[in-house]
Design a protein around this motif. Structure first.
Motif, PDB file in Angstrom:
ATOM      1  N   ALA A 204     -42.956  28.139  13.756  1.00 50.22           N
ATOM      2  CA  ALA A 204     -42.321  28.014  15.072  1.00 50.22           C
ATOM      3  C   ALA A 204     -41.164  27.022  14.985  1.00 50.22           C
ATOM      4  O   ALA A 204     -41.322  25.914  14.473  1.00 50.22           O
ATOM      5  N   VAL A 205     -39.995  27.430  15.449  1.00 48.54           N
ATOM      6  CA  VAL A 205     -38.800  26.598  15.312  1.00 48.54           C
ATOM      7  C   VAL A 205     -37.950  26.671  16.572  1.00 48.54           C
ATOM      8  O   VAL A 205     -37.996  27.640  17.330  1.00 48.54           O
ATOM      9  N   SER A 206     -37.164  25.627  16.766  1.00 49.84           N
ATOM     10  CA  SER A 206     -36.184  25.615  17.849  1.00 49.84           C
ATOM     11  C   SER A 206     -34.929  26.349  17.393  1.00 49.84           C
ATOM     12  O   SER A 206     -34.785  26.704  16.215  1.00 49.84           O
ATOM     13  N   THR A 207     -34.016  26.539  18.309  1.00 51.34           N
ATOM     14  CA  THR A 207     -32.773  27.237  17.994  1.00 51.34           C
ATOM     15  C   THR A 207     -32.003  26.515  16.895  1.00 51.34           C
ATOM     16  O   THR A 207     -31.484  27.148  15.963  1.00 51.34           O
ATOM     17  N   SER A 208     -31.924  25.187  16.982  1.00 52.06           N
ATOM     18  CA  SER A 208     -31.190  24.409  15.972  1.00 52.06           C
ATOM     19  C   SER A 208     -31.856  24.516  14.605  1.00 52.06           C
ATOM     20  O   SER A 208     -31.187  24.651  13.579  1.00 52.06           O
ATOM     21  N   LEU A 213     -32.570  27.854   8.653  1.00 47.15           N
ATOM     22  CA  LEU A 213     -33.529  28.551   7.821  1.00 47.15           C
ATOM     23  C   LEU A 213     -32.867  29.606   6.949  1.00 47.15           C
ATOM     24  O   LEU A 213     -31.808  30.147   7.308  1.00 47.15           O
ATOM     25  N   PRO A 214     -33.485  29.954   5.822  1.00 45.83           N
ATOM     26  CA  PRO A 214     -33.002  31.094   5.036  1.00 45.83           C
ATOM     27  C   PRO A 214     -33.099  32.377   5.866  1.00 45.83           C
ATOM     28  O   PRO A 214     -33.878  32.454   6.816  1.00 45.83           O
ATOM     29  N   GLU A 215     -32.331  33.379   5.491  1.00 42.96           N
ATOM     30  CA  GLU A 215     -32.262  34.609   6.282  1.00 42.96           C
ATOM     31  C   GLU A 215     -33.624  35.280   6.436  1.00 42.96           C
ATOM     32  O   GLU A 215     -33.946  35.817   7.497  1.00 42.96           O
ATOM     33  N   GLU A 216     -34.458  35.251   5.373  1.00 42.70           N
ATOM     34  CA  GLU A 216     -35.757  35.920   5.472  1.00 42.70           C
ATOM     35  C   GLU A 216     -36.669  35.232   6.478  1.00 42.70           C
ATOM     36  O   GLU A 216     -37.443  35.879   7.187  1.00 42.70           O
ATOM     37  N   LYS A 217     -36.559  33.892   6.567  1.00 35.89           N
ATOM     38  CA  LYS A 217     -37.363  33.162   7.549  1.00 35.89           C
ATOM     39  C   LYS A 217     -36.839  33.420   8.962  1.00 35.89           C
ATOM     40  O   LYS A 217     -37.622  33.537   9.906  1.00 35.89           O
ATOM     41  N   GLN A 218     -35.526  33.513   9.116  1.00 33.03           N
ATOM     42  CA  GLN A 218     -34.951  33.835  10.421  1.00 33.03           C
ATOM     43  C   GLN A 218     -35.420  35.204  10.884  1.00 33.03           C
ATOM     44  O   GLN A 218     -35.728  35.408  12.070  1.00 33.03           O
TER      45      GLN A 218
END
Length: 290
Positions: A204-208, A213-218
């Motif tokens: 779980a991540v914020s927008t910033s 993050l790497p593309e695969e995590k995004q």
């Protein structure tokens, strides 16, 4: 009944590690120079929210924090323990806020959230110890408040019953919903992280944070909306620029000092009531106690 619960939490500098770099020249805290932790009494408030959720199926808990983007860690910690999601109110113009500006900004965010029944927060934050933000938020929202809460005894028929721990005893009060409740450190400790939730929401991540993050995590975060922690700006909550950050903060800190008490004398007592009685008389005589 299902409830919409907001838990206000603050990421605070660990005041056990205050050093010479803890303060900036403008009198604000240099948060980058200090380890950050979840404000202790906000954890007590979270536990009360989780108990309400347990007792009222279908309820949701939303964490709300104001600070730097890294304050998303507080939201994640709340989610690991049972909260459903969260919001980080973050904007450069919010920096340097005192309790007046902070309470205004958070009240604007609560208004933007809209439909809520209970707002819970710790009595005070360890980086200020003012106990002002919760009551000021209630005043700005125009809703009742219950302070020094130790236990939410009952919530039914549009009212909440709360046991308060005061200096000279305990009292039980009832307030109509919606309301703000500030929780003491004497309330039950927050439950630990839930292992399944840690595995489920560890990304779980914020927008910033997502942008770094790497593309695969995004891509993973995009596939699972529950992993997105919202970020709100001052403009999004329609905050008046004159009432936020440094412009809206009449309180200015002159200095921060780390005071450490050291013992200059020591006294060893035996297992003797007479010695103990003599010590107490000496402490009263020199005004250490009494």
């Amino acid at each position: 009944m299902s409830l919409n619960i907001i838990v206000l939490a603050k990421q605070v500098p660990d005041t056990r590690n205050v050093g010479k770099d803890a303060m900036k020249e403008d009198g604000t805290i240099n948060r980058a120079a200090l380890p950050a932790i979840f404000n202790p009494e906000d954890l007590n408030a979270l536990e009360q929210a989780l108990r309400l959720k347990d007792a009222n199926p279908g309820s949701t808990i939303t964490m709300l924090t104001m600070g730097l983007p890294r304050a998303a860690e507080v939201v994640r910690e709340g989610i690991f323990r049972g909260a459903d999601g969260g919001i980080v109110l973050t904007d450069r113009v919010l920096g340097g806020a005192d309790t007046l500006a902070t309470s205004y900004s958070l009240a604007q965010a609560v208004k933007k959230f809209g439909n809520y029944d209970v707002v819970l927060c710790g009595r005070q934050a360890i980086d200020g110890d003012t106990a002002q933000v919760g009551p000021q938020i209630a005043e700005k929202l125009g809703i009742p408040q219950v302070t020094y809460a130790e236990e939410i005894v009952d919530l039914s028929n549009g009212h909440v019953t709360v046991k308060r721990r005061l200096e000279n005893g305990v009292e039980t009060v009832k307030a109509p919903l919606p309301c703000v409740i500030t929780v003491n450190g004497s309330a039950p400790e927050c439950r630990p992280r839930n292992a399944k939730r840690v595995m489920q929401y560890k990304y779980a991540v914020s927008t910033s944070e997502k942008a770094k993050l790497p593309e695969e995590k995004q891509a993973l975060v995009d596939k699972r909306p529950g992993l997105n922690i919202d970020e709100w700006s001052a403009a999004y909550v329609e905050a008046d620029p004159a009432q936020i950050g440094m412009p809206g903060s009449p309180t200015k800190v002159k200095a921060i000092e780390n005071v450490v008490f050291t013992a200059k004398e020591c006294l060893t007592l035996g297992n003797d009531d007479a010695q103990l009685e003599s010590l107490i008389k000496d402490l009263i005589a020199n005004h250490t106690i009494g």
